[in-house]
Design a protein around this motif. Structure first.
Motif, PDB file in Angstrom:
ATOM      1  N   ASN A 207       0.926  -1.095  -0.025  1.00 22.95           N
ATOM      2  CA  ASN A 207      -0.146  -0.101  -0.002  1.00 22.95           C
ATOM      3  C   ASN A 207       0.804   1.294  -0.018  1.00 22.95           C
ATOM      4  O   ASN A 207       0.374   2.289  -0.623  1.00 22.95           O
ATOM      5  CB  ASN A 207      -1.075   0.034   1.184  1.00 22.95           C
ATOM      6  N   ARG A 210       1.977   1.683  -3.417  1.00 20.21           N
ATOM      7  CA  ARG A 210       0.758   2.080  -4.313  1.00 20.21           C
ATOM      8  C   ARG A 210       0.374   3.720  -4.099  1.00 20.21           C
ATOM      9  O   ARG A 210      -0.017   4.388  -5.191  1.00 20.21           O
ATOM     10  CB  ARG A 210      -0.719   1.266  -3.909  1.00 20.21           C
ATOM     11  N   LEU A 214       1.145   5.157  -7.945  1.00 17.08           N
ATOM     12  CA  LEU A 214       0.022   5.203  -8.556  1.00 17.08           C
ATOM     13  C   LEU A 214      -0.130   6.513  -9.579  1.00 17.08           C
ATOM     14  O   LEU A 214      -0.502   6.424 -10.658  1.00 17.08           O
ATOM     15  CB  LEU A 214      -1.400   5.223  -7.801  1.00 17.08           C
ATOM     16  N   TRP A 218       2.144   4.000 -12.461  1.00 14.86           N
ATOM     17  CA  TRP A 218       2.624   2.669 -12.331  1.00 14.86           C
ATOM     18  C   TRP A 218       1.237   1.988 -11.707  1.00 14.86           C
ATOM     19  O   TRP A 218       0.324   2.499 -11.024  1.00 14.86           O
ATOM     20  CB  TRP A 218       3.480   2.573 -10.914  1.00 14.86           C
ATOM     21  N   ARG A 219       1.161   0.554 -12.022  1.00 12.09           N
ATOM     22  CA  ARG A 219      -0.005  -0.111 -11.588  1.00 12.09           C
ATOM     23  C   ARG A 219       0.590  -1.226 -10.421  1.00 12.09           C
ATOM     24  O   ARG A 219       1.761  -1.971 -10.515  1.00 12.09           O
ATOM     25  CB  ARG A 219      -0.517  -1.016 -12.643  1.00 12.09           C
ATOM     26  N   VAL A 220      -0.024  -1.300  -9.260  1.00 13.01           N
ATOM     27  CA  VAL A 220       0.495  -2.108  -8.305  1.00 13.01           C
ATOM     28  C   VAL A 220      -0.318  -3.258  -7.869  1.00 13.01           C
ATOM     29  O   VAL A 220      -1.547  -2.831  -7.689  1.00 13.01           O
ATOM     30  CB  VAL A 220       0.830  -0.952  -6.556  1.00 13.01           C
ATOM     31  N   THR A 221      -0.018  -4.240  -8.087  1.00 10.16           N
ATOM     32  CA  THR A 221      -0.989  -5.472  -7.877  1.00 10.16           C
ATOM     33  C   THR A 221      -0.296  -6.433  -6.703  1.00 10.16           C
ATOM     34  O   THR A 221       0.986  -6.584  -6.526  1.00 10.16           O
ATOM     35  CB  THR A 221      -0.916  -6.276  -9.060  1.00 10.16           C
ATOM     36  N   LEU A 250       4.910  -4.577  -9.642  1.00  9.43           N
ATOM     37  CA  LEU A 250       4.815  -3.340 -10.213  1.00  9.43           C
ATOM     38  C   LEU A 250       4.832  -3.266 -11.528  1.00  9.43           C
ATOM     39  O   LEU A 250       5.861  -3.972 -12.106  1.00  9.43           O
ATOM     40  CB  LEU A 250       5.803  -2.361  -9.568  1.00  9.43           C
ATOM     41  N   HIS A 252       4.827  -0.729 -15.264  1.00 12.54           N
ATOM     42  CA  HIS A 252       4.771   0.685 -15.611  1.00 12.54           C
ATOM     43  C   HIS A 252       4.628   0.415 -17.270  1.00 12.54           C
ATOM     44  O   HIS A 252       5.793   0.195 -17.971  1.00 12.54           O
ATOM     45  CB  HIS A 252       5.947   1.649 -15.540  1.00 12.54           C
TER      46      HIS A 252
END
Length: 360
Positions: A207, A210, A214, A218-221, A250, A252
């Motif tokens: 978190n 993120r 974000l 970037w996409r944080v999964t 992560l 991008h």
């Protein structure tokens, strides 16, 4: 891995893990005066519950059936007809009843009762019992709800106070609260709770990344399941093949960059016959497998994906890097036991590392 973490740092981990960073700084007095982790959670939960009671607890709806003299909700035609209720001026109805006896409120009452029997401070224990009694008098009764019931009791975006209250109550029953040794500012974390603290550590790191990355595209999964690149298999292999799941990934898209972070709540080193300190081979092989098994020609990011093993710092800082077959792998520690301000700065600093954000 047994270690000692200051309560303020555990509180920060909890806030990041529960996605409740907006409450940072609001409960400094409770954090500073708590004797141990159960005492801290009891003080915080009591404070939040008192605030909720002053503004009234959230209500919910529960399904109910009843035979009434007028229509309410939907008519149960089968029951009404078979029992010949209309001949007596009655009708069977199905409707939803407004109630305070919701899963979230039952969970909080149960948590207060559990804490009342656990904390060593008599005043805090008395307050927990008193608040649990207030819940009962308001009609919050019955056993502690199952996790399935809680999942059905969705908390809205505008119910931040309820989110904090429920997150603290869940902390009690998730057994994230370990058995503490005596101490004014820290709680001892025995080996039996390592896997639970690891979840808190993992969620907090995810978190924190993120929140920082974000806005930068970037996409944080978190908790992504990976598939083995199987081209042929015997009939029974699927039943015995272990699964793969990353802790944090992560991505991008603009730069085709990918970073897989695996958090481990253990010491980063182990000992061998010839050396006192070596990286744990099982973790190294696991990260290597995550990177190499996912390579696909149609996915450029997979061919140069980077990996990081992130451990709590136990005996000196570690930050080492190597590249194997086109994949950069980093081994790093995060100090959870130091000054709280420095700890939070290092937690947030993960997102600002040159290796992560690059020159985007």
């Amino acid at each position: 891995m047994a270690t000692t973490i200051p309560l303020r740092n555990i509180w920060l981990l909890f806030l990041y893990a529960a996605d409740l960073v907006q409450f940072k700084g609001r409960f400094d007095h409770q954090v500073e005066t708590a004797r141990d982790l159960p005492d801290l959670v009891a003080r915080l939960l009591s404070h939040v519950v008192e605030e909720r009671l002053r503004r009234n607890l959230s209500r919910g709806y529960r399904p109910k059936t009843a035979t009434l003299s007028r229509v309410r909700g939907r008519i149960d035609m089968l029951e009404t007809t078979t029992q010949q209720l209309m001949d007596r001026g009655r009708i069977a109805c199905r409707f939803e009843e407004h109630t305070m006896n919701t899963p979230r409120n039952r969970l909080v009452r149960a948590a207060l009762e559990r804490l009342a029997a656990r904390v060593s401070d008599d005043l805090v224990a008395h307050l927990c019992r008193q608040l649990a009694g207030d819940f009962t008098r308001m009609g919050v009764v019955g056993p502690r709800p199952s996790w399935a019931e809680l999942a059905s009791d969705q908390i809205g975006r505008n119910e931040a106070a309820d989110r904090l209250m429920v997150a603290l109550a869940r902390m009690v029953f998730d057994t994230i609260i370990p058995t503490e040794e005596a101490g004014d500012v820290s709680g001892a974390l025995p080996d039996s709770t390592d896997h639970l603290i690891r979840r808190l550590f993992e969620r907090a790191v995810g978190n924190a990344l993120r929140l920082e990355l974000l806005p930068k595209g970037w996409r944080v999964t978190q908790g992504k399941r990976l598939s083995w690149p199987i081209t042929a298999a015997s009939p029974g292999i699927a039943a015995i093949l272990p699964g793969m799941q990353t802790d944090i990934e992560l991505n991008h898209s603009a730069t085709s960059r990918r970073l897989v972070i695996d958090t481990k709540f253990t010491a980063i080193f182990t000992a061998s016959t010839y050396r006192d300190q070596i990286l744990k081979s099982g973790y190294l092989y696991q990260l290597y497998t995550y990177l190499r098994s996912q390579e696909r020609p149609d996915d450029p990011a997979s061919l140069t994906a980077e990996g990081m093993l992130l451990h709590p710092q136990t005996a000196g800082a570690v930050d080492e890097v190597m590249t194997i077959q086109g994949h950069r792998m980093r081994f790093r520690t995060l100090d959870l036991t130091g000054n709280p301000r420095e700890f939070e700065r290092n937690l947030n600093g993960l997102a600002w590392e040159r290796e992560i954000v690059g020159n985007n």
